[in-house]
Design a protein around this motif. Structure first.
Motif, PDB file in Angstrom:
ATOM      1  N   LEU A   1      32.741  45.341  78.169  1.00  0.00           N
ATOM      2  CA  LEU A   1      33.337  45.617  77.431  1.00  0.00           C
ATOM      3  C   LEU A   1      32.915  47.542  78.033  1.00  0.00           C
TER       4      LEU A   1
ATOM      5  N   LYS B   1      29.989  43.773  74.173  1.00  0.00           N
ATOM      6  CA  LYS B   1      30.264  45.138  73.552  1.00  0.00           C
ATOM      7  C   LYS B   1      29.634  45.880  74.757  1.00  0.00           C
TER       8      LYS B   1
ATOM      9  N   SER C   1      41.280  46.980  69.702  1.00  0.00           N
ATOM     10  CA  SER C   1      41.344  45.587  70.264  1.00  0.00           C
ATOM     11  C   SER C   1      40.797  46.128  71.868  1.00  0.00           C
ATOM     12  N   VAL C   2      40.196  45.075  72.476  1.00  0.00           N
ATOM     13  CA  VAL C   2      39.467  45.422  73.513  1.00  0.00           C
ATOM     14  C   VAL C   2      40.086  45.958  74.210  1.00  0.00           C
TER      15      VAL C   2
ATOM     16  N   LEU D   1      33.359  41.903  68.312  1.00  0.00           N
ATOM     17  CA  LEU D   1      32.237  41.713  69.619  1.00  0.00           C
ATOM     18  C   LEU D   1      30.369  41.316  69.332  1.00  0.00           C
TER      19      LEU D   1
ATOM     20  N   ASN E   1      40.625  49.298  74.130  1.00  0.00           N
ATOM     21  CA  ASN E   1      39.945  50.608  74.098  1.00  0.00           C
ATOM     22  C   ASN E   1      40.381  50.712  75.771  1.00  0.00           C
TER      23      ASN E   1
ATOM     24  N   THR F   1      36.761  45.166  68.625  1.00  0.00           N
ATOM     25  CA  THR F   1      35.599  45.553  69.204  1.00  0.00           C
ATOM     26  C   THR F   1      34.274  44.934  68.527  1.00  0.00           C
TER      27      THR F   1
END
Length: 574
Positions: free
Chosen positions: A469, A466, A418-419, A461, A422, A458
């Motif tokens: 992030l 992306k 997931s965001v 996205l 990361n 991710t």
């Protein structure tokens, strides 16, 4: 005029899990013998529209007709009439150029003498004759796109669908692609060129401009640009910091958008507004003044959306300020990297001072990324030295990396995380734990508007998020030096402006930035540019000096792209 190659009537298409339709009630025409641009930012619906034309999707409402047939229901009769080149490189990287052509010829039933003639014609057309035995995965970005184009042209299609063929391609290869496609249009083929690069729209004969699934404009690009009138201006005569001047200009209520262009600041005025008094914008002893300039398609698009994102950066606001020192923080000394007998980088030398943006430009395969990776400590030089913060990367790579932030050319985060996952992983790598880690993650979520996607994988996205992030993961430990390898590749113009607001902001806080890009308008943000070609540094100067050096009688005021191509041409000349 002959019957259109494609007719779109009230086309709508949605996907489960999305808050709005990918396309809404879109109507338009694609004519033979023309290049029709499907233009718009990430999430505009461009790929969905091309897949509908290719028969890979069915509309939820409305109709699509290709040469009078329904492409989803009558795929058989249309198979040889439609060529489709998808956005992502869809060929087999472990097959050679010739093997990829053979596979696609089999799929399109091109056999016997027709196959031999087609291969000869396409290899000559794309200038791939010398590379038939090279693995597709070993081709440069431009050569990959040429191979994709060749495969899509097997069977002599009457409609050619190209989904963002210019992504990640250098200016020389992009011009070559355009020349090929323009020749195809002259031969009577209907070409659809999808792009988020708005300067490419100016090369199209007709444009369908999309945003959030809706059609904003349908017609000739010049007609769209002309609506801006005389509202595009340059602020010239600046003696001080262009980044601070841009930030101040963007606070004027009369200004809709602004970007740096060499020593000048380019702005769009709001409709009905007069140019504001520029006194006080410069932080030195300059005499700033306004000069009208020709509007660009991108100017008109940003204005239609209500203006750009502004010049503020929540990221920079959260970053500690570094005292200016004037020290050299990045230094390459006769840097060389060989792979066997091939010199990817050959005796390259340059230095970058604190608070400077230094850009590395060059064609695909010129040695930019190799040089870049050696400066980050990711590759060991064959000869020469790479230093950052006074540390030799061959001896102290671990210590140096804690002071660096690195954003890779290819998306390098973990797609199955997931965001949040990361951000937690990369903050831990950079030594952030406990309260500091939680504070850094919260700061990145707010600065890059990632809160709604905290638990999203991710992989799910959009390209723009992306990249947000990826940049967040590169800067969350507040590095002194930031290495950005094509940070905005495939990103729409609004998101690109947002990125450069962050980059400009952190540089004003004393961070040093080294960047590569294929966007020549982005190169204008750099304080200095190093032009790399065939492994060597062939030119190094501020953007305006490179443009002046490339001026000719035929082109006395070249763009950055013109300068790039002219300087490479001169280097190749005997």
């Amino acid at each position: 005029m002959s019957e259109p190659a494609v007719i779109l009537e009230g086309v709508s298409k949605g996907f489960a899990g999305l808050s709005r339709p990918a396309l809404t009630a879109l109507s338009g025409r694609i004519q033979a013998g023309m290049i029709s641009g499907v233009v718009g930012p990430d999430g505009a619906g461009k790929t969905t529209l091309l897949r509908l034309m290719a028969g890979l999707l069915k509309p939820d409402a409305g109709g699509v007709r290709v040469f009078g047939r329904d492409p989803a229901e009558e795929a058989g009769p249309l198979r040889m009439q439609v060529g489709y080149m998808p956005q992502k490189f869809a060929l087999y990287e472990d097959l050679t150029v010739l093997e990829n052509l053979a596979l696609h010829a089999d799929l399109r039933a091109v056999t016997g003498a027709d196959r031999e003639r087609a291969f000869a014609r396409l290899l000559e057309f794309t200038d791939l004759n010398r590379f038939t035995r090279r693995m597709a995965g070993k081709l440069s970005g431009g050569m990959k796109q040429k191979l994709g184009l060749a495969c899509s042209l097997l069977g002599r299609p009457r409609l050619l669908l190209l989904d963002e063929p210019g992504v990640g391609v250098d200016p020389i290869s992009r011009r070559e692609l355009w020349a090929m496609v323009q020749q195809l249009a002259r031969e009577g083929i209907a070409v659809v060129w999808s792009t988020a690069y708005l300067e490419e729209a100016e090369s199209c004969d007709e444009v369908l401009l999309l945003n959030e699934g809706r059609l904003l404009f349908d017609g000739k690009p010049g007609a769209f640009t002309a609506r801006l009138g005389a509202r595009s201006l340059h602020l010239r005569g600046l003696a001080g910091c262009r980044r601070r001047a841009l930030r101040r200009v963007l606070k004027f209520p009369e200004v809709s958008d602004g970007v740096i262009q060499g020593r000048s600041v380019r702005v769009i005025l709001r409709e009905g507004a007069k140019a504001p008094d520029p006194a006080g914008v410069d932080d030195a002893d300059g005499s700033p003044y306004w000069v009208p300039v020709e509007p660009r398609f991108e100017d008109a698009f940003i204005d239609l959306l209500g203006g750009g994102p502004g010049g503020g950066s929540r990221l920079a606001e959260r970053m500690r300020a570094r005292a200016p020192t004037g020290d050299t923080l990045i230094e390459a000394e006769s840097l060389t990297k060989r792979f066997g007998d091939f010199a990817a980088t050959d005796r390259v030398s340059f230095s970058v001072k604190q608070g400077e943006i230094f850009g590395l430009l060059g064609p695909n395969g010129a040695g930019k990324s190799t040089t870049f990776k050696m400066m980050c400590g990711l590759l060991t030089p064959t000869a020469g030295r790479a230093r950052v913060m006074g540390l030799d990367l061959q001896r102290s790579a671990g210590r140096a990396r804690q002071r660096l932030g690195y954003m890779a050319q290819k998306f390098s985060l973990y797609g199955n995380l997931s965001v949040r996952g990361n951000l937690e992983f990369f903050s831990g790598i950079y030594g952030l734990h406990g309260a500091r880690q939680r504070a850094a993650i919260a700061s990145m979520l707010e600065a890059f508007h990632l809160e709604p996607f905290l638990e999203v994988r991710t992989d799910s996205l959009s390209p723009g998020f992306k990249q947000r992030l990826a940049l967040a993961c590169a800067v969350m430990h507040e590095p002194d030096i930031l290495f950005l390898d094509e940070p905005t590749s495939g990103v729409d113009p609004v998101t690109r402006r947002e990125f450069w607001s962050h980059i400009n902001g952190v540089v004003e806080r004393g961070v040093t930035v080294m960047v590569t890009t294929h966007f020549m308008d982005e190169a204008e943000y750099c304080d200095r540019i190093g032009l790399v070609y065939r492994g060597r540094l062939v030119a190094m100067a501020p953007p305006d000096e490179l443009k002046a050096a490339a001026a000719t009688d035929a082109r006395p005021d070249p763009t950055m792209e013109d300068a790039f191509i002219e300087l490479i041409r001169r280097h190749d000349s005997p």
